[in-house]
Design a protein around this motif. Structure first.
Motif, PDB file in Angstrom:
ATOM      1  N   CYS A  59       0.854  -1.193   0.000  1.00 57.70           N
ATOM      2  CA  CYS A  59       0.000   0.000   0.000  1.00 57.70           C
ATOM      3  C   CYS A  59       0.884   1.235   0.000  1.00 57.70           C
ATOM      4  O   CYS A  59       2.098   1.158   0.255  1.00 57.70           O
ATOM      5  CB  CYS A  59      -0.958   0.013   1.201  1.00 57.70           C
ATOM      6  N   TRP A 104      -1.957  -0.445  13.527  1.00 57.61           N
ATOM      7  CA  TRP A 104      -3.370  -0.794  13.551  1.00 57.61           C
ATOM      8  C   TRP A 104      -4.181   0.005  12.535  1.00 57.61           C
ATOM      9  O   TRP A 104      -5.194  -0.477  12.023  1.00 57.61           O
ATOM     10  CB  TRP A 104      -3.947  -0.609  14.958  1.00 57.61           C
ATOM     11  N   ARG A 105      -3.707   1.216  12.189  1.00 58.76           N
ATOM     12  CA  ARG A 105      -4.408   2.000  11.176  1.00 58.76           C
ATOM     13  C   ARG A 105      -4.282   1.358   9.801  1.00 58.76           C
ATOM     14  O   ARG A 105      -5.173   1.476   8.955  1.00 58.76           O
ATOM     15  CB  ARG A 105      -3.830   3.426  11.121  1.00 58.76           C
ATOM     16  N   LEU A 160      -4.610  -1.587   9.098  1.00 57.87           N
ATOM     17  CA  LEU A 160      -5.565  -2.685   8.970  1.00 57.87           C
ATOM     18  C   LEU A 160      -7.003  -2.203   8.862  1.00 57.87           C
ATOM     19  O   LEU A 160      -7.916  -3.019   8.740  1.00 57.87           O
ATOM     20  CB  LEU A 160      -5.427  -3.634  10.170  1.00 57.87           C
ATOM     21  N   GLU A 161      -7.206  -0.896   8.879  1.00 60.49           N
ATOM     22  CA  GLU A 161      -8.561  -0.375   8.775  1.00 60.49           C
ATOM     23  C   GLU A 161      -9.020  -0.347   7.320  1.00 60.49           C
ATOM     24  O   GLU A 161      -8.218  -0.362   6.384  1.00 60.49           O
ATOM     25  CB  GLU A 161      -8.638   1.008   9.425  1.00 60.49           C
ATOM     26  N   ALA A 162     -10.325  -0.288   7.160  1.00 65.48           N
ATOM     27  CA  ALA A 162     -10.938  -0.500   5.843  1.00 65.48           C
ATOM     28  C   ALA A 162     -10.567   0.550   4.811  1.00 65.48           C
ATOM     29  O   ALA A 162     -10.605   0.278   3.603  1.00 65.48           O
ATOM     30  CB  ALA A 162     -12.463  -0.558   5.997  1.00 65.48           C
ATOM     31  N   ASP A 163     -10.199   1.765   5.238  1.00 62.44           N
ATOM     32  CA  ASP A 163      -9.915   2.812   4.263  1.00 62.44           C
ATOM     33  C   ASP A 163      -8.514   2.712   3.663  1.00 62.44           C
ATOM     34  O   ASP A 163      -8.186   3.460   2.742  1.00 62.44           O
ATOM     35  CB  ASP A 163     -10.112   4.192   4.898  1.00 62.44           C
ATOM     36  N   LYS A 169      -6.067   0.943   1.306  1.00 59.68           N
ATOM     37  CA  LYS A 169      -6.182   0.038   0.163  1.00 59.68           C
ATOM     38  C   LYS A 169      -4.905  -0.780  -0.010  1.00 59.68           C
ATOM     39  O   LYS A 169      -3.831  -0.240  -0.262  1.00 59.68           O
ATOM     40  CB  LYS A 169      -6.469   0.819  -1.116  1.00 59.68           C
ATOM     41  N   TRP A 170      -5.026  -2.089   0.101  1.00 61.15           N
ATOM     42  CA  TRP A 170      -3.905  -3.004  -0.114  1.00 61.15           C
ATOM     43  C   TRP A 170      -4.028  -3.647  -1.497  1.00 61.15           C
ATOM     44  O   TRP A 170      -5.126  -4.020  -1.920  1.00 61.15           O
ATOM     45  CB  TRP A 170      -3.880  -4.093   0.950  1.00 61.15           C
TER      46      TRP A 170
END
Length: 202
Positions: A124, A133-134, A136-139, A141-142
């Motif tokens: 990303c 931990w941020r 791994l949040e939904a926003d 994009k990987w």
């Protein structure tokens, strides 16, 4: 625009145990020498994920042990996963400098019966410092740049697993999510690539 500090000749994807010659013209973006670091690892029971970034070749010391078992020069998690149930371990790596990843080497040296069977790599690009931990949040994009691939055992001739990143995915990345399935050990992760610099830098 950018000027790149390394050049790579066109090459077909390879999984050979012999290092592709054009890799030598690239930087190892995962190296500690560039300031890369592990932000988080899901499991480090036997050996720390930070060992993946050591620029030196992995070593083996027969009589060296830790409180958890045999000392290994690499990242090794506890046996807990089940491949059929989607088991995996992963670590998050912040690159010391953003770069375009062109090819990778997933090295299992000295991990023979305990090497990870498969691995994959996601990347990303985010701005500034970000806690693990941020990421791994939904926003966030990987993008998968290396799909799940089978790895060879950690003996000379099968320990180096070379893969070329598809050209369309050779973008500038800041962070890596390195997955191994279902668990086990990997000695080193090499991310061969290019470092972009502004054109006015000479």
């Amino acid at each position: 625009g950018f000027v790149f500090l390394s050049m790579a000749a066109a090459a077909a994807p390879t999984t050979s145990a012999v290092v592709p010659p054009w890799f030598s013209r690239l930087f190892d973006l995962a190296s500690r020498d560039f300031g890369s670091k592990v932000l988080y690892a899901s499991n480090e029971f036997f050996a720390a994920a930070d060992n993946l970034l050591n620029p030196a070749k992995a070593i083996f010391i027969p009589d060296k042990y830790t409180e958890n078992g045999k000392w290994m020069d690499g990242w090794e998690s506890a046996r807990h996963g089940n491949l059929k149930r989607g088991g995996r371990d992963f670590c998050l790596i912040q690159l010391g400098v953003p770069g375009q990843i062109v090819g990778v080497d997933i090295d299992t040296l000295h991990f023979t019966g305990n090497y990870a069977e498969y691995a994959s790599i996601e990347a990303c690009c985010v701005s500034g410092e970000m806690p693990w931990w941020r990421l791994l949040e939904a926003d966030v994009k990987w993008t998968e740049i290396i799909p799940r691939v089978k790895l060879g055992a950690g003996i000379p001739g099968t320990n180096n697993n070379y893969f070329e990143v598809p050209q369309a995915l050779q973008q500038t990345w800041t962070h890596i999510r390195f997955n191994m399935y279902p668990d086990g050990g990997i000695a080193r992760l090499r991310l061969y690539g290019l470092i972009p610099f502004p054109r006015h830098i000479t």
